[in-house]
Write a protein that holds these residues in place. Structure first.
Motif, PDB file in Angstrom:
ATOM      1  N   LEU A  32     -42.668 -47.003   2.249  1.00 54.60           N
ATOM      2  CA  LEU A  32     -42.571 -46.728   3.685  1.00 54.60           C
ATOM      3  C   LEU A  32     -43.301 -45.451   4.078  1.00 54.60           C
ATOM      4  O   LEU A  32     -43.478 -44.543   3.270  1.00 54.60           O
ATOM      5  CB  LEU A  32     -41.100 -46.576   4.081  1.00 54.60           C
ATOM      6  CG  LEU A  32     -40.205 -47.776   3.855  1.00 54.60           C
ATOM      7  CD1 LEU A  32     -38.768 -47.423   4.165  1.00 54.60           C
ATOM      8  CD2 LEU A  32     -40.651 -48.929   4.707  1.00 54.60           C
ATOM      9  N   GLN A  33     -43.697 -45.382   5.332  1.00 50.14           N
ATOM     10  CA  GLN A  33     -44.233 -44.167   5.927  1.00 50.14           C
ATOM     11  C   GLN A  33     -43.267 -43.733   7.025  1.00 50.14           C
ATOM     12  O   GLN A  33     -43.045 -44.475   7.980  1.00 50.14           O
ATOM     13  CB  GLN A  33     -45.621 -44.415   6.538  1.00 50.14           C
ATOM     14  CG  GLN A  33     -46.689 -44.742   5.535  1.00 50.14           C
ATOM     15  CD  GLN A  33     -47.078 -43.516   4.714  1.00 50.14           C
ATOM     16  OE1 GLN A  33     -47.127 -42.394   5.216  1.00 50.14           O
ATOM     17  NE2 GLN A  33     -47.353 -43.736   3.448  1.00 50.14           N
ATOM     18  N   LEU A  34     -42.666 -42.567   6.883  1.00 47.11           N
ATOM     19  CA  LEU A  34     -41.749 -42.050   7.894  1.00 47.11           C
ATOM     20  C   LEU A  34     -42.434 -40.962   8.700  1.00 47.11           C
ATOM     21  O   LEU A  34     -43.174 -40.144   8.138  1.00 47.11           O
ATOM     22  CB  LEU A  34     -40.492 -41.483   7.231  1.00 47.11           C
ATOM     23  CG  LEU A  34     -39.664 -42.466   6.403  1.00 47.11           C
ATOM     24  CD1 LEU A  34     -38.462 -41.755   5.807  1.00 47.11           C
ATOM     25  CD2 LEU A  34     -39.230 -43.645   7.238  1.00 47.11           C
ATOM     26  N   PRO A  35     -42.203 -40.923  10.019  1.00 47.66           N
ATOM     27  CA  PRO A  35     -42.831 -39.878  10.832  1.00 47.66           C
ATOM     28  C   PRO A  35     -42.317 -38.494  10.439  1.00 47.66           C
ATOM     29  O   PRO A  35     -41.144 -38.319  10.133  1.00 47.66           O
ATOM     30  CB  PRO A  35     -42.432 -40.223  12.262  1.00 47.66           C
ATOM     31  CG  PRO A  35     -41.394 -41.268  12.176  1.00 47.66           C
ATOM     32  CD  PRO A  35     -41.390 -41.836  10.804  1.00 47.66           C
ATOM     33  N   CYS A  36     -43.215 -37.518  10.442  1.00 51.96           N
ATOM     34  CA  CYS A  36     -42.850 -36.146  10.097  1.00 51.96           C
ATOM     35  C   CYS A  36     -42.329 -35.431  11.336  1.00 51.96           C
ATOM     36  O   CYS A  36     -42.992 -35.419  12.372  1.00 51.96           O
ATOM     37  CB  CYS A  36     -44.073 -35.408   9.530  1.00 51.96           C
ATOM     38  SG  CYS A  36     -43.722 -33.701   9.088  1.00 51.96           S
ATOM     39  N   ALA A  37     -41.150 -34.846  11.232  1.00 51.53           N
ATOM     40  CA  ALA A  37     -40.542 -34.131  12.350  1.00 51.53           C
ATOM     41  C   ALA A  37     -41.024 -32.679  12.433  1.00 51.53           C
ATOM     42  O   ALA A  37     -40.845 -32.025  13.449  1.00 51.53           O
ATOM     43  CB  ALA A  37     -39.024 -34.167  12.232  1.00 51.53           C
ATOM     44  N   ARG A  50     -48.514 -35.932   9.865  1.00 49.89           N
ATOM     45  CA  ARG A  50     -47.912 -36.884  10.792  1.00 49.89           C
ATOM     46  C   ARG A  50     -46.857 -37.772  10.124  1.00 49.89           C
ATOM     47  O   ARG A  50     -45.923 -38.204  10.777  1.00 49.89           O
ATOM     48  CB  ARG A  50     -48.992 -37.755  11.420  1.00 49.89           C
ATOM     49  CG  ARG A  50     -50.016 -36.946  12.205  1.00 49.89           C
ATOM     50  CD  ARG A  50     -50.828 -37.848  13.108  1.00 49.89           C
ATOM     51  NE  ARG A  50     -51.953 -37.154  13.723  1.00 49.89           N
ATOM     52  CZ  ARG A  50     -51.862 -36.269  14.688  1.00 49.89           C
ATOM     53  NH1 ARG A  50     -50.693 -35.939  15.159  1.00 49.89           N
ATOM     54  NH2 ARG A  50     -52.928 -35.704  15.200  1.00 49.89           N
ATOM     55  N   THR A  51     -47.019 -38.064   8.835  1.00 48.14           N
ATOM     56  CA  THR A  51     -46.067 -38.930   8.138  1.00 48.14           C
ATOM     57  C   THR A  51     -45.798 -38.409   6.725  1.00 48.14           C
ATOM     58  O   THR A  51     -46.534 -37.565   6.214  1.00 48.14           O
ATOM     59  CB  THR A  51     -46.603 -40.376   8.001  1.00 48.14           C
ATOM     60  OG1 THR A  51     -47.804 -40.355   7.233  1.00 48.14           O
ATOM     61  CG2 THR A  51     -46.840 -41.023   9.350  1.00 48.14           C
ATOM     62  N   HIS A  52     -44.747 -38.940   6.134  1.00 47.75           N
ATOM     63  CA  HIS A  52     -44.425 -38.702   4.729  1.00 47.75           C
ATOM     64  C   HIS A  52     -44.284 -40.063   4.063  1.00 47.75           C
ATOM     65  O   HIS A  52     -43.623 -40.962   4.597  1.00 47.75           O
ATOM     66  CB  HIS A  52     -43.100 -37.948   4.573  1.00 47.75           C
ATOM     67  CG  HIS A  52     -43.162 -36.523   5.004  1.00 47.75           C
ATOM     68  ND1 HIS A  52     -43.601 -35.519   4.172  1.00 47.75           N
ATOM     69  CD2 HIS A  52     -42.850 -35.941   6.182  1.00 47.75           C
ATOM     70  CE1 HIS A  52     -43.547 -34.370   4.820  1.00 47.75           C
ATOM     71  NE2 HIS A  52     -43.097 -34.592   6.040  1.00 47.75           N
ATOM     72  N   GLY A  53     -44.894 -40.217   2.909  1.00 46.78           N
ATOM     73  CA  GLY A  53     -44.753 -41.463   2.158  1.00 46.78           C
ATOM     74  C   GLY A  53     -43.454 -41.456   1.375  1.00 46.78           C
ATOM     75  O   GLY A  53     -43.142 -40.493   0.685  1.00 46.78           O
ATOM     76  N   ILE A  54     -42.689 -42.515   1.515  1.00 52.66           N
ATOM     77  CA  ILE A  54     -41.418 -42.659   0.824  1.00 52.66           C
ATOM     78  C   ILE A  54     -41.550 -43.849  -0.120  1.00 52.66           C
ATOM     79  O   ILE A  54     -41.946 -44.941   0.295  1.00 52.66           O
ATOM     80  CB  ILE A  54     -40.259 -42.918   1.819  1.00 52.66           C
ATOM     81  CG1 ILE A  54     -40.159 -41.789   2.839  1.00 52.66           C
ATOM     82  CG2 ILE A  54     -38.952 -43.122   1.088  1.00 52.66           C
ATOM     83  CD1 ILE A  54     -39.868 -40.435   2.261  1.00 52.66           C
ATOM     84  N   VAL A  73     -33.081 -41.666  -0.094  1.00 57.43           N
ATOM     85  CA  VAL A  73     -34.534 -41.577  -0.136  1.00 57.43           C
ATOM     86  C   VAL A  73     -34.951 -41.272  -1.568  1.00 57.43           C
ATOM     87  O   VAL A  73     -34.467 -40.321  -2.169  1.00 57.43           O
ATOM     88  CB  VAL A  73     -35.046 -40.457   0.809  1.00 57.43           C
ATOM     89  CG1 VAL A  73     -36.553 -40.337   0.732  1.00 57.43           C
ATOM     90  CG2 VAL A  73     -34.600 -40.733   2.232  1.00 57.43           C
ATOM     91  N   VAL A  74     -35.852 -42.100  -2.113  1.00 60.94           N
ATOM     92  CA  VAL A  74     -36.314 -41.928  -3.486  1.00 60.94           C
ATOM     93  C   VAL A  74     -37.814 -41.700  -3.474  1.00 60.94           C
ATOM     94  O   VAL A  74     -38.578 -42.502  -2.944  1.00 60.94           O
ATOM     95  CB  VAL A  74     -35.988 -43.170  -4.345  1.00 60.94           C
ATOM     96  CG1 VAL A  74     -36.502 -43.000  -5.754  1.00 60.94           C
ATOM     97  CG2 VAL A  74     -34.489 -43.447  -4.327  1.00 60.94           C
TER      98      VAL A  74
END
Length: 92
Positions: A32-37, A50-54, A73-74
């Protein structure tokens, strides 16, 4: 070197996926790619992230508290080298 690193990473993710299935977390979402806050403080190569790879994400009800959802989250890091004698600093 880049292709070897990618291949090692894929092997590590496969090992982690097998382990998660063994412990009953087979429903975990993968890649997944989650948006970076906090894009400004997490800059990557000088530009705002902009994102973090999960690697794996699993949402489940806590067996310890009623009505509480846990988001697990792993992030997998795999190396051809063995673990250090005290891996506390690398496991989070």
């Amino acid at each position: 070197m880049g292709e070897w690193s990618k291949k090692v990473g894929e092997v590590g993710e496969s090992v982690a996926g097998d382990f998660l299935r063994l412990i009953g977390w087979g429903a975990a979402q993968h890649g997944l790619q989650l948006p970076c806050a906090r894009g400004d403080s997490h800059k990557n190569a000088g530009s705002e992230r902009r994102t973090h790879g999960i690697d794996y994400l699993l949402a489940c009800k806590s067996p310890l508290r009623d009505g509480v959802v846990q988001n697990l989250v792993v992030s997998v890091k795999y190396s051809a080298e063995g673990y250090p004698p005290n891996p506390k600093g690398i496991f989070k």
